[in-house]
Motif scaffolding. Structure first.
Motif, PDB file in Angstrom:
ATOM      1  N   ARG A  87       2.450 -17.102   2.294  1.00 62.14           N
ATOM      2  CA  ARG A  87       1.539 -16.650   3.361  1.00 62.14           C
ATOM      3  C   ARG A  87       2.216 -15.658   4.286  1.00 62.14           C
ATOM      4  O   ARG A  87       1.623 -14.669   4.723  1.00 62.14           O
ATOM      5  N   ARG A  88       3.487 -15.921   4.555  1.00 62.15           N
ATOM      6  CA  ARG A  88       4.229 -14.997   5.402  1.00 62.15           C
ATOM      7  C   ARG A  88       4.339 -13.620   4.735  1.00 62.15           C
ATOM      8  O   ARG A  88       4.189 -12.588   5.380  1.00 62.15           O
ATOM      9  N   ALA A  89       4.578 -13.638   3.436  1.00 64.03           N
ATOM     10  CA  ALA A  89       4.654 -12.371   2.703  1.00 64.03           C
ATOM     11  C   ALA A  89       3.289 -11.678   2.712  1.00 64.03           C
ATOM     12  O   ALA A  89       3.200 -10.447   2.823  1.00 64.03           O
ATOM     13  N   GLU A  90       2.238 -12.455   2.620  1.00 64.32           N
ATOM     14  CA  GLU A  90       0.893 -11.861   2.660  1.00 64.32           C
ATOM     15  C   GLU A  90       0.622 -11.237   4.027  1.00 64.32           C
ATOM     16  O   GLU A  90       0.013 -10.175   4.123  1.00 64.32           O
ATOM     17  N   GLU A  91       1.067 -11.908   5.070  1.00 65.23           N
ATOM     18  CA  GLU A  91       0.890 -11.369   6.418  1.00 65.23           C
ATOM     19  C   GLU A  91       1.659 -10.057   6.560  1.00 65.23           C
ATOM     20  O   GLU A  91       1.168  -9.085   7.130  1.00 65.23           O
ATOM     21  N   LEU A  92       2.841 -10.054   5.995  1.00 64.78           N
ATOM     22  CA  LEU A  92       3.664  -8.846   5.995  1.00 64.78           C
ATOM     23  C   LEU A  92       2.907  -7.722   5.277  1.00 64.78           C
ATOM     24  O   LEU A  92       2.854  -6.576   5.741  1.00 64.78           O
ATOM     25  N   LYS A  93       2.344  -8.050   4.133  1.00 66.74           N
ATOM     26  CA  LYS A  93       1.581  -7.056   3.375  1.00 66.74           C
ATOM     27  C   LYS A  93       0.426  -6.524   4.204  1.00 66.74           C
ATOM     28  O   LYS A  93       0.092  -5.349   4.171  1.00 66.74           O
ATOM     29  N   GLU A  94      -0.203  -7.413   4.926  1.00 68.13           N
ATOM     30  CA  GLU A  94      -1.363  -7.029   5.717  1.00 68.13           C
ATOM     31  C   GLU A  94      -0.951  -6.082   6.846  1.00 68.13           C
ATOM     32  O   GLU A  94      -1.590  -5.080   7.091  1.00 68.13           O
ATOM     33  N   LYS A  95       0.159  -6.406   7.504  1.00 68.59           N
ATOM     34  CA  LYS A  95       0.464  -5.727   8.759  1.00 68.59           C
ATOM     35  C   LYS A  95       1.542  -4.655   8.702  1.00 68.59           C
ATOM     36  O   LYS A  95       1.632  -3.843   9.612  1.00 68.59           O
ATOM     37  N   GLU A  96       2.394  -4.697   7.721  1.00 65.91           N
ATOM     38  CA  GLU A  96       3.600  -3.889   7.841  1.00 65.91           C
ATOM     39  C   GLU A  96       3.784  -2.813   6.765  1.00 65.91           C
ATOM     40  O   GLU A  96       4.887  -2.312   6.578  1.00 65.91           O
ATOM     41  N   GLN A  97       2.758  -2.476   6.053  1.00 65.01           N
ATOM     42  CA  GLN A  97       2.909  -1.402   5.077  1.00 65.01           C
ATOM     43  C   GLN A  97       3.167  -0.075   5.801  1.00 65.01           C
ATOM     44  O   GLN A  97       2.504   0.247   6.771  1.00 65.01           O
ATOM     45  N   ARG A  98       4.140   0.651   5.312  1.00 66.77           N
ATOM     46  CA  ARG A  98       4.448   1.944   5.932  1.00 66.77           C
ATOM     47  C   ARG A  98       4.632   2.986   4.852  1.00 66.77           C
ATOM     48  O   ARG A  98       5.293   2.747   3.843  1.00 66.77           O
ATOM     49  N   SER A  99       4.098   4.149   5.099  1.00 67.63           N
ATOM     50  CA  SER A  99       4.272   5.232   4.139  1.00 67.63           C
ATOM     51  C   SER A  99       4.128   6.560   4.869  1.00 67.63           C
ATOM     52  O   SER A  99       3.693   6.610   6.015  1.00 67.63           O
ATOM     53  N   GLU A 100       4.539   7.603   4.184  1.00 67.94           N
ATOM     54  CA  GLU A 100       4.390   8.943   4.738  1.00 67.94           C
ATOM     55  C   GLU A 100       3.512   9.734   3.775  1.00 67.94           C
ATOM     56  O   GLU A 100       3.805   9.798   2.577  1.00 67.94           O
ATOM     57  N   GLY A 101       2.468  10.326   4.289  1.00 69.95           N
ATOM     58  CA  GLY A 101       1.588  11.130   3.440  1.00 69.95           C
ATOM     59  C   GLY A 101       1.502  12.558   3.968  1.00 69.95           C
ATOM     60  O   GLY A 101       1.671  12.807   5.158  1.00 69.95           O
ATOM     61  N   LYS A 102       1.268  13.486   3.067  1.00 72.00           N
ATOM     62  CA  LYS A 102       1.116  14.880   3.486  1.00 72.00           C
ATOM     63  C   LYS A 102       0.192  15.568   2.488  1.00 72.00           C
ATOM     64  O   LYS A 102       0.286  15.298   1.288  1.00 72.00           O
TER      65      LYS A 102
END
Ligand SMILES: Cc1ncc(C[n+]2csc(CCOP(=O)(O)OP(=O)(O)O)c2C)c(N)n1
Ligand SMILES: Cc1ncc(C[n+]2csc(CCOP(=O)(O)OP(=O)(O)O)c2C)c(N)n1
Ligand code: SF4
Ligand code: SF4
Ligand code: SF4
Ligand code: SF4
Ligand code: SF4
Ligand code: SF4
Ligand SMILES: [Mg+2]
Ligand SMILES: [Mg+2]
Lengths: 357, 245, 181, 78, 357, 245, 181, 78
Positions: free
Chosen positions: E229-244
């Motif tokens: 569940r903690r990993a799922e919460e991380l997935k929900e809240k902490e995805q980071r990427s750079e797009g251009k």
């Protein structure tokens, strides 16, 4: 057909190894695989082979590396935390193109965990827990007979593709007893001679060097592509799976090893209840039986993947199925009292059945 | 004219990658001498470790297995048990043998594995650029002991020849140096004896060789050689610590 | 046809032994079999359970949630496991150690035998497991009594083969409890 | 010209000077000209051939096995 | 904005760790990350912190476990083979819910390999090379500034989610120098207090126990679901990427870390050549920026994934994109002279551009 | 009436999972006594290892960190360096300390880490069902030495108290037994002294305790206790091997 | 605008030092910069290369296949690398060590300077790298000469700050070679 | 009835008999009745209270810390 004996899965692995001509065993105690070294310690020295209880799992994998470098069939066995410790050695073996069998009778985890049946080492085994990008053969027996047969197969594939082989099972398949038929084994006649094995030069003109270090311009890249090509050949030729009731299936249940056994009974229950449910079990986890999944999902668009974990193989299933197939997941991460029953999986089948397409 | 000194046959006729004055090359020559002496080049399997000596196979004309860092004694155990008829040696540095590989060397010795173990102690991690090693002397500066080794925080230099000698499985344990012709002759004898122990199936034989690393000590070869005498030998006494007959 | 039986008792009552015996008997009859032991959380001196399946067909799960037969040798094992059985399941209870007053299910085909006493009467307290397995086999007919007896040679260590006749007697005694009914 | 007792392989020499340390007669000196590898190699001057005892200590000491030593055979070339 | 300094990536990691309040470093020498322990050995003792050059990578990770169990920010750094050796310890840390930073400045492999820039440890990092099924945060900096910033972020996330964090980079990003701006750091005020940390009981009534062993009925399964569940919460809240250039892209080039930097230049070349090519770079590898990929592939159905390996992240890309998107792969497994040039990647773009849809 | 013997306060009032006659329980009690004696229960952090003593935290009423198999000395190093004000001890079996954890114990000792290390030598891997340990005696049968330990193939029992004593970082190293009231009293004193060394910042203190494993030795408790006297002590001599003042 | 320059020589010629200097100068001018060193296969005494980028925009790859400027300090480096440069690239060659007769490309904006001799004339053989970077900067104008000189303080260790005037002289000398043309 | 000098916690006793070995006066014997845990526990018979010196060696020896020992205070109950 030789006489059938009642044998535990772990012992079948040991018997299979001896049948395949493995005479060198290196290990370190850990439950639930301790039957294997116990059996080997009693048998190997009688046979003039090597049994070493090493000081650690790291020493074991490196002794295996040494014996394998000499061109002999050799093995180690352990369980999850011990297998984690072997990752560097496995990477070296793969990089040095060395065959050898590594048996993982999985514990539950992470960390110390317990000895219950678990499939949470799928990623570690199949995606390779060691560094540097390599592949190993991974087989997943689901019966005592397969513990024996796939041990033998592992040695053959491992020699043929010069790649370490992992046998991934758990305490369910390891401690369960079933009838085992000892089939006579003969070395495949087309296995390449081990012309790379160190022997001492013995007046050969060329040196033999077993190594993973390639520093020349472009050498390491070429080496990696060579290993990659071998893995691709393995993928092409050695995928193995067991399918049942796939022709008319509206839902296919999949899983490997112990989970697959339980799931299979659930599938039988479903068939008895008149539901068109199929069953597809990867026997080789690497190479993953992509072809079987692609084929099965031409017509069936609904899958249910069952694992004794929070979900790992399901990723490979998703990568293998036809684009429009849906893959549902049901997991029971391991622990005392966490083994799912066939009835429980049948309930999952009922839940998903008919939802697709 | 008669040749009284030339390159041993077991040593390939190639230049090494070692730095000027690095005594790895000299120790290689002594090992090759020993193989020549016993005529075992064709039966020998060397086990290379990870350190400046990683290219063993480029210099010795023998079969070689490369071991992961610190694990040469375990690899050699696998090799020797699988091919008891062969002559097996390991060659490890002080980081390799006395830090990451502590367990493997101690247990190989304790099991009395019948191979020859060479240990090159240059008080530093040569290959990785000069970090503190388990044998770095008190006060010695290194990449990771910029103020000098502080025994209160970093511990003491390990005297491996003595530690190994204390194990029941060890047949022979000795410490030598190669900083003078006299010491070199004694070192050569010790290395030969360590091979002899193996060839006579007497069990585990261990030779610690004090060596220099001019590059990471920040000295020229002569000063480095001098340091072996003035700083290393006083701490790491030369001598035979075990000799089972 | 697939037979499954869940056997449970405490360490020392010989549950794993008769599990092995039954499985081997199945092999002798050319059947597919599986034997799955489990020990519970307590590692030492705790419960000992196993599940045995005997079948003409391939055996899927070696464990099932609701067994169709059971051999229960003591009270603790009864309390822990009785709820699991399938309605109508054959259930052999060791009435020597299980309180008759407190039985919790009336939808099972229950057979109660004072196994401890019966075994003592035969001359060895340790025979209670053989009586139990004989009774079970006679009732559920997953394997023949002959196969069961034949399997003794396979399962008992060489040094105990001299006790085989006594074990056969115990199996027969157990079987007789069903046949006579 | 007598053949040299001590031959230093210039291409192998890394100029560490350890051989100069070893020679009890101090017969070896360092060159002032870089060799192909960029080192200042050791030199055994022809003039020293006489004094050299062929004891080979210089060769023993050389980490790069760059030195070969020969000895006059007793009784000359029979 | 503080003054910008010219700093190497490895040093930026060390500076970031010190800025984040990390005062305990445990490591073992290995190239190409040796700048980190060298810097730490000089700085930490001055600060009254702990610097230990341990006897091995295994000892280091377990020292980290110990210091982290005490509630302190602590770290280790190593490179591929050394990280393989840490897998058991990482699994224990994850199972014991311990934060902590593990830096992997990747070498090429498998086995001993070389020190060239490599991305072949993606699987090991993201699919977790240790046993038992767990997750760790994985960040992949692509610049010196990110080496600093993501080190700090790792400590924050690691504390928040009680999960070890891995920083995955290689010698390109590690040895490259760029301008670094030292931003002042303050501990996020909403970080939970470490009420689980051992201190000695200090007259508390409850014991604190840092462990991964759960033997009670169902306990371990629950523990695993909690971690999940903690990993799922991380997935929900902490995805980071750079797009251009994603809005009008007909082809999206993706990759992480060093490969992404090179790819980015290739994308610029394509734009200059008038091609509608986009760029999407995962900054967190776990959680993988699935949302960004799903979003980007609503309109763009063609992707090109570039890695310094024979292909690993590409699997996660395939799992994340819209069903009808095609993901092509271009890999250069590492080794001397195997770093791709922007020109080379531009040629790949030209090859794939316009093939989709 | 005055109580002259009762359960120490640092030991919880619960039953243990140890087998009848297993002396792990007794050694636990002696450790608790030492904590009580110095009044350090509230400052103590125990580091548990993997073996039959893995449930340390269920018996001691203190904060505990669980270490991976063999790594307790490394974990304790991290703990003690991070919290130098606390009292830290490790508790390891012979498989844990003398096999897989050889490196960690040797280097913690060599660094002179300021914690107290308890080592329970019962010549077997208790928890995993009785395999050969590094301390299994010559000829002793076990699950993996079914014909008895063969020193030629399996090596020799390791005398850890002596090995540890030989390292410069070690302040105190001793071997005791708990098979008789007399030995128990001496063991209790040694354990207290090992804590005292830590509390006085004198550095690494190591106590090897000979212990019985009736279950895996296949003996009852009395016979097992007798074996400690007749077989173990003659090989593993009791005594103080180092005591730095 | 992005400037890239590939500098190559053997160890000791100070290539990495001027790479750092140039990058720092870029920083002083508020630019984005990258500096990427590489060592080749030979670890000891071999080639030393680095690539520096200076840009107003964000810098993607710190390495490019076809550099648009180069500083080449010896023959071996010339032979190994000359083919890589973009047509028209600025290329400063150290004619002290590079054979004029054997030049392989005529599509580059080549400047030849006898750097060793020039440095010796300035009084210190080690100044050749400073002359080179001055010449490069004056020609390509990726950074100003002032920034380059200002960066000396950042890049040279404290104990060598007394040599800054001499280094400035060398930079100016290099720059003058362009300006005078 | 005087209060007992030696109290053996029956529920904790695992019947290992090590205490019987420790008592210099051989005052402790093993019961013939299983306790709740299924062990035959040690027993300190009331009759032995007199002979017991409260030396606590039995308690020292008990691996399960199942024994408590008391001593009569000198000078009686003042
Ligand atoms: C598992 C692992 N850790 C670390 C390294 C990095 N490494 C390479 S050589 C070396 C040590 C070299 O020192 P030493 O053994 O003393 O040999 P020397 O070079 O001094 O002869 C290290 C730490 C590695 N290759 N593998
Ligand atoms: C990495 C790893 N390897 C192996 C094990 C299995 N294991 C658990 S306890 C143990 C050894 C127990 O023996 P010892 O340390 O002597 O303790 P005892 O039980 O005898 O007190 C082993 C090998 C493990 N948990 N982890
Ligand atoms: S770094 Fe040191 S040990 Fe390595 S080759 Fe150079 S001098 Fe020898
Ligand atoms: S052989 Fe002896 S005397 Fe001759 S140069 Fe060499 S060391 Fe000197
Ligand atoms: S010792 Fe050898 S390498 Fe060194 S200077 Fe003399 S000849 Fe040259
Ligand atoms: S197995 Fe041995 S060590 Fe473990 S509790 Fe039982 S007697 Fe003690
Ligand atoms: S206290 Fe002493 S005398 Fe009394 S029972 Fe115990 S051992 Fe015997
Ligand atoms: S020593 Fe303790 S556990 Fe053993 S019999 Fe006596 S009281 Fe019972
Ligand atoms: Mg060294
Ligand atoms: Mg033990």
């Amino acid at each position: 057909m030789s006489e059938r004996q009642l044998v535990a899965g772990n012992i079948a692995v040991a018997m299979g190894a001896l049948a395949a001509g493995c005479r060198h065993y290196f290990g370190y105690p850990i439950t639930p695989q301790s039957d294997i070294p116990a059996y080997m310690s009693a048998e190997l020295r009688k046979l003039g082979g090597t049994f070493i209880q090493a000081e650690s799992e790291i020493a074991s994998i490196n002794m295996l590396l040494g014996a394998s470098a000499c061109g002999f069939r050799a093995m180690t066995s352990s369980s999850s935390p011990g297998i984690s410790l072997k990752q560097e050695g496995i990477s070296y073996m793969a990089g040095s193109e060395l065959p050898g069998l590594i048996v993982n009778i999985c514990r539950s985890g992470p960390g110390l965990g317990g000895i219950d049946a678990s499939q949470a080492d799928y990623f570690q085994s199949v995606k390779t827990g060691g560094h540097g990008g390599y592949r190993t053969i991974v087989v997943a027996p689901a019966s005592v007979q397969e513990m024996y047969d796939l041990t033998i197969l592992s040695f053959d594939l491992s020699d043929r593709y010069r790649m370490p082989a992992l046998l991934l099972a758990d305490s369910l398949v390891g401690q369960m007893k079933e009838a085992l038929e000892l089939k006579p084994y003969t070395l495949p006649s087309d296995l390449p001679a081990k012309e790379w094995a160190v022997t001492g030069k013995l007046w050969r003109s060329d040196q033999r060097i077993v190594k993973s270090l390639y520093l020349g311009e472009g050498e390491l890249e070429q080496h990696n592509w060579k290993l990659w090509r071998r893995a691709e050949e393995l993928k092409e030729k050695e995928q193995r799976s067991e399918g049942k009731y796939l022709d008319d299936a509206k839902l296919i249940v999949t899983g490997f090893g112990s989970a697959a056994r339980i799931a299979k009974t659930a599938v039988e229950m479903a068939r008895e209840a008149g539901m068109q449910v199929g069953f597809l079990r990867p026997i080789t986890l690497f190479p993953f039986p992509e072809k079987a999944f692609a084929e099965a999902t031409v017509s069936c668009k609904q899958l249910l993947c069952v694992e004794l974990s929070t979900g790992q193989m399901v990723e490979d299933v998703r990568l293998s199925v036809a684009r429009d197939a849906e893959v549902a997941f049901y997991g029971r991460p391991p622990g005392t009292g966490s083994l799912p029953t066939p009835e429980e999986l049948f309930a999952q089948i009922q839940k998903h059945y008919g939802k697709g397409a | 004219m008669k040749t009284v000194f030339s390159r041993p046959a077991s040593l390939k006729d190639v230049a090494t990658h070692f730095c000027p004055g690095c005594q790895h090359g000299l120790i290689h020559r002594l090992v090759a001498d020993a193989m020549d002496h016993f005529g075992v080049q064709q039966q020998t399997i060397g086990v290379a470790s990870v350190g400046c000596s990683v290219f063993l196979y480029e210099y010795f004309d023998i079969d070689v297995v490369e071991a992961p860092h610190g694990r040469a004694p375990a690899v050699a155990t696998g090799v020797k048990r699988a091919r008891p008829e062969s002559c097996v040696f390991t060659y490890q540095g002080d980081g390799d043998l006395a830090a990451i590989g502590t367990s493997e060397i101690i247990h190989a010795a304790n099991r009395g594995e019948n191979f020859t173990a060479l240990f090159v102690n240059n008080t530093t991690y040569g290959m990785t650029g000069g970090q503190m090693a388990p044998t770095t002397l008190p006060g010695q500066r290194s990449l990771t002991s910029p103020e000098g080794r502080d025994v209160a925080l970093d511990g003491y230099p390990m005297r491996m020849a003595e530690v190994i000698a204390a194990l029941d499985g060890t047949a022979y344990s000795v410490r030598v140096a190669v900083n003078s012709p006299k010491n070199i002759l004694a070192a050569g004898k010790a290395i030969k004896k360590a091979f002899e122990y193996q060839l006579e199936n007497k069990g585990f034989a261990f030779v610690e060789v004090l060596s220099s690393c001019p590059t990471n000590w920040g000295m020229d070869a002569l000063a480095a050689n001098e340091r072996v005498e003035t700083e290393m030998i006083p701490y790491f006494n030369l001598g035979t610590f075990k000799e089972r007959s | 046809m697939t037979h499954d039986v869940f056997m449970t008792g405490f360490g020392g009552q010989g549950v794993l032994m008769i599990g092995n015996l039954l499985a081997y008997a199945g092999i002798l009859e050319g059947k597919n079999v599986s034997y799955y032991p489990s020990y519970g959380v307590e590692k030492r001196g705790g419960a000992a359970n196993c599940m045995v399946m005997v079948s003409d067909a391939e055996i899927g799960s070696p464990v099932i949630g609701a067994p169709s037969a059971g051999i229960i040798l003591n009270q603790a094992s009864y309390d822990l496991n009785i709820a699991r059985f399938k309605p109508g399941a054959f259930c052999l209870l060791n009435s020597s150690l299980i309180d008759e007053g407190a039985l919790k299910r009336d939808d099972l085909a229950t057979v109660r035998l004072p196994l401890n006493e019966m075994a003592l009467e035969l001359g060895d307290a340790r025979l209670l497991n053989m009586i139990a397995v004989g009774c079970y086999a006679a009732s559920c007919q997953s394997v023949s009594l002959d196969a069961l007896k034949g399997a003794l040679k396979k399962v008992l260590p060489e040094r105990n083969h001299r006790f085989i006749p006594l074990n056969i007697q115990a199996i027969d005694l157990g079987a007789a409890q069903i046949n006579k009914g | 010209m007598p053949s040299m007792k001590v031959v230093i392989d210039e291409a192998r020499c890394k100029g560490c000077a350890l051989c100069t340390l070893a020679c009890p007669k101090k017969l070896i000196r360092m060159s002032e000209k870089l060799n192909r590898q960029g080192f200042l190699p050791a030199v055994f001057p022809e003039a020293c051939n006489q004094d050299c005892t062929s004891c080979a200590l210089c060769a023993q000491m050389c980490p790069d096995v760059a030195i070969t030593v020969q000895k006059e055979e007793k009784g000359g070339a029979q």
